[in-house]
Write a protein that holds these residues in place. Structure first.
Motif: not given
Length: 497
Positions: A38, A96, A99, A263-265, A267
């Motif tokens: 991730r 997200y 997870e 990397r993040t929700k 993004e």
């Protein structure tokens, strides 16, 4: 084609395998193998998403749509953008927040492991069939070109060669190798499309475009067709494209796996929405390629050119119309598109096999080493299995793009419907969702089989399959849920992977 063209193609195959291995990094566990730790930038995921859903179908299938028709296929792209926006803010946050490694883990959390396994098995089967068609799409031009060189071989050998090279870097590098090779491959085949337009324009000027305008081939919005059976109409393309994108990018592990590698929700949302606009531009490029080829061949039909399939028109141009070296580059572009989709499918199929099937059937939890080993074994097995559907659909004479999208649409609606049912209907239980999902799949399969193998005519355009599946799932699941007087208990999701 000249010797230099063959050298370019061989060099590309070697470079692709090397690049995938070089960029992959070390895979220490299943999370690295399936999600790249991730830590993949959003723009790379965006281009990988586009490359994944493109395949050789776009490179050889979309040009022929404007060659024999017009550019109305672009209507579908506008629906794709709307569908992606909905997925980005409705479904993606749920992945997200939990997870989750696979899209179907949400169904496991909401309805239990039985529904997760059912969805996973369905994904495996549908992806095998649909991407078998995509492998065939790459084999068609390769066989034509090899025959033209006097190298007479069969589809089986071509497909095996493609599969072996792709399995190699997917097996070792996992999703990180797939994503970064996707980025390179997308740049290559889009450049190939632009190069074809430049070559035609340098020879004919822009008379091909003015002729296309006068012939009505630049018509974009089609309003007069039957909205149910008319596959080129604005309503089925826009609305059907919206639901199709919601299903493919919200419930298909092939796409969701890439989004979960961000990397993040935020993004992931950016990558998903941006990919919709990139797809529209890409569709436009290859539709223009079709118009250019129509002018190049002086408005002749594929049959008049001696072709047995309409899809052979772009490969014919690659052989006859391009200078030495450039032909090899465009052939490498077709290989890029095919290998991009195949590698993406292998990664998604193996991750779903491990997480949604094997892990759920085992009595004891899998160790990290077992997960990684099982995933790599699954990669090899699925890679070899792609040969079967590619061989079966070889005799289909219809549009290879419509064939692949129609196959995917059979289950997309049921999958998306199960997701929506879990979100909006708090009473629905496992059995309700499973029965509703199966009813949706059977309904769409009925219309597909009737059209392709029984009556030979369109009753419902393929764009409606996902929406029809959603409606059937919600209706059946909603009725069955009336048996329950209280909301269902949500099963905690397994976060081991």
């Amino acid at each position: 084609m000249q010797v230099i063209d063959i050298v370019v193609v061989i060099a590309y195959l070697i470079a692709t395998a090397w690049l995938g291995l070089k960029l992959s990094g070390k895979q220490s566990d299943a999370k690295d193998y399936f999600l790249g730790g991730r830590d993949i930038p959003w723009w790379a995921v965006c281009l990988s998403v586009v490359a994944t859903e493109t395949s050789a179908l776009t490179v050889i299938g979309i040009p022929v749509m404007s060659f024999v028709g017009d550019i109305s296929y672009l209507q579908l792209g506008f629906g794709y953008i709307v569908g992606r926006v909905i997925v980005a803010y409705l479904l993606l946050p749920r992945y997200y927040d939990g997870e989750m490694v696979t899209a179907y883990a949400y169904l496991g959390k909401r309805f239990g492991s039985a529904t997760q396994t059912t969805a996973g098995v369905t994904f495996l089967f549908t992806r095998l069939l649909a991407d078998g068609v995509r492998v065939l799409a790459a084999a068609i031009p390769l066989k034509i070109i090899l025959d033209g060189l006097g190298v007479h071989t069969n589809y089986f050998v071509i497909i095996v060669v493609l599969a072996v090279v792709t399995i190699l870097y997917t097996f070792i590098g996992g999703i990180r190798a797939v994503v970064w090779v996707d980025v390179v491959q997308m740049c290559l085949y889009v450049a190939g499309g632009l190069l074809a337009i430049i070559v035609v324009s340098s020879s004919l000027g822009f008379s091909w475009f003015t002729d296309a305008v006068e012939a009505g081939k630049t018509n974009l919005f089609i309003l007069g067709e039957n909205p149910i059976s008319g596959a080129s109409g604005l309503i089925p393309s826009l609305l059907g494209g919206t639901v199709f994108a919601m299903a493919s990018h919200g419930s298909d592990q092939l796409i969701v796996q890439r989004l979960l590698a961000c990397r993040t929700k935020a993004e992931a949302q950016k990558a998903l929405i941006a990919s919709g606009f990139v797809v529209v531009v890409q569709f436009a490029i290859f539709l223009v390629v079709g118009l250019a080829l129509w002018g190049w061949y002086d408005h002749a039909t594929p049959a008049a050119l001696g072709l047995t399939r309409d899809d052979e028109i772009f490969p014919k141009f690659i052989i006859e119309g391009l200078p030495a070296g450039v032909s090899g580059l465009l052939l490498a572009g077709i290989l890029a598109a095919a290998m991009s989709t195949l590698s993406s499918s292998l990664s998604a199929l193996s991750s779903s096999t491990v997480t949604d099937i094997v892990a759920k059937l085992r009595r004891t939890p899998m160790t990290k080493d077992e997960e990684l080993k099982t995933g790599r074994i699954a990669t090899i097995v699925w890679g070899l299995l792609f040969i079967l559907p590619a061989t079966f659909f070889r005799s289909d004479e219809g549009s290879i793009v419509v064939l692949a999208l129609g196959i995917a649409g059979i289950t997309y609606g049921g999958l998306l419907g199960a997701f929506v049912l879990g979100i909006v209907n708090k009473r629905a239980r496992t059995l309700d969702a499973n029965i509703a999902f199966l009813c949706a799949v059977v309904t769409n399969a009925f219309f597909f089989v009737m059209e392709k193998y029984v009556v030979g005519e369109v009753w419902i355009a393929w764009q409606w399959y996902p929406l029809l599946g959603v409606l059937v799932t919600l209706a059946v699941g909603g009725l069955l849920s009336l048996r329950h007087s209280s909301p269902a208990e949500v099963e905690p999701i397994d976060r081991a992977v």
